[in-house]
Design a protein around this motif. Sequence first.
Motif, PDB file in Angstrom:
ATOM      1  N   ALA A 132      13.112  16.865  16.466  1.00 20.03           N
ATOM      2  CA  ALA A 132      14.308  16.886  15.629  1.00 20.03           C
ATOM      3  C   ALA A 132      14.931  18.275  15.613  1.00 20.03           C
ATOM      4  N   LEU A 133      14.090  19.311  15.549  1.00 17.73           N
ATOM      5  CA  LEU A 133      14.596  20.681  15.547  1.00 17.73           C
ATOM      6  C   LEU A 133      15.261  21.010  16.881  1.00 17.73           C
ATOM      7  N   ASP A 134      14.648  20.595  17.982  1.00 20.84           N
ATOM      8  CA  ASP A 134      15.247  20.833  19.304  1.00 20.84           C
ATOM      9  C   ASP A 134      16.582  20.103  19.440  1.00 20.84           C
ATOM     10  N   LYS A 139      22.476  20.323  19.494  1.00 21.74           N
ATOM     11  CA  LYS A 139      23.727  19.854  18.896  1.00 21.74           C
ATOM     12  C   LYS A 139      24.546  21.034  18.380  1.00 21.74           C
ATOM     13  N   ASN A 140      23.891  21.988  17.726  1.00 25.57           N
ATOM     14  CA  ASN A 140      24.592  23.177  17.234  1.00 25.57           C
ATOM     15  C   ASN A 140      25.157  23.997  18.382  1.00 25.57           C
ATOM     16  N   GLN A 141      24.379  24.120  19.466  1.00 28.78           N
ATOM     17  CA  GLN A 141      24.855  24.879  20.627  1.00 28.78           C
ATOM     18  C   GLN A 141      26.065  24.192  21.249  1.00 28.78           C
ATOM     19  N   ALA A 142      26.043  22.863  21.328  1.00 25.13           N
ATOM     20  CA  ALA A 142      27.185  22.125  21.869  1.00 25.13           C
ATOM     21  C   ALA A 142      28.415  22.331  20.985  1.00 25.13           C
ATOM     22  N   ALA A 146      31.909  24.083  22.104  1.00 24.76           N
ATOM     23  CA  ALA A 146      33.195  23.404  21.937  1.00 24.76           C
ATOM     24  C   ALA A 146      34.164  24.280  21.150  1.00 24.76           C
ATOM     25  N   ILE A 147      33.676  24.948  20.103  1.00 23.07           N
ATOM     26  CA  ILE A 147      34.537  25.841  19.314  1.00 23.07           C
ATOM     27  C   ILE A 147      35.015  27.002  20.165  1.00 23.07           C
ATOM     28  N   LYS A 148      34.119  27.575  20.969  1.00 23.37           N
ATOM     29  CA  LYS A 148      34.490  28.707  21.832  1.00 23.37           C
ATOM     30  C   LYS A 148      35.522  28.269  22.871  1.00 23.37           C
ATOM     31  N   ALA A 149      35.334  27.081  23.450  1.00 23.94           N
ATOM     32  CA  ALA A 149      36.306  26.579  24.435  1.00 23.94           C
ATOM     33  C   ALA A 149      37.668  26.359  23.770  1.00 23.94           C
TER      34      ALA A 149
END
Length: 196
Positions: A132-134, A139-142, A146-149
Amino acid sequence: MSVKIRLARRGRRKMAIYDVVVADARAPRDGRFIEKIGSYNPNTNPASININNERALKWLLNGAQPTDTVKAMLSYRGVMLKKHLQIGVLKGAITQEQADAKFEAWLNEKDTKIAGKAEGISAAKADLRKKALDAETAKNQARLDAIKAREDEQKALLAAAEAANNPAPVVEEAPAEEAPAAEAPETTEGEDEAKA
């Protein structure tokens, strides 16, 4: 009077805890009982079964009949095996020492199984927590990607809009005039020495 060993419900709604009681068969489920000999909590994993084995064995040998659920719990705790071995001792088939040795061997094996199950459950729970942590980290990295893009896209649009609003003055580059290279006369070594 027929005596039963059965469960009496207590606890709050949808979180039942049961008492293991010795009661008259005609008494209501949660009513009068002769003796409370233990408790059963099915809400834990593995389920918690706390029974006074000596009192349960005494009642079984005196003729009390357990219900199906209680019989399964007594078998799980070894009381039914101990009753079986004790009947063998009373009939003279085995000695008390042999019965005690058999019961101790069975009890050690059962404790090992219970400990293995508890370890397996805790390992599975830790593995599930790690997965679940992984998944949450991915999910947070994605989301961050997306925010950076999106921010990069907005910067590019702002830069394009700014370039369209403020056209840069076009500077024509004048062709560079080539200066004729002044050719120095070639001198020989001898002439250099003579000048010096």
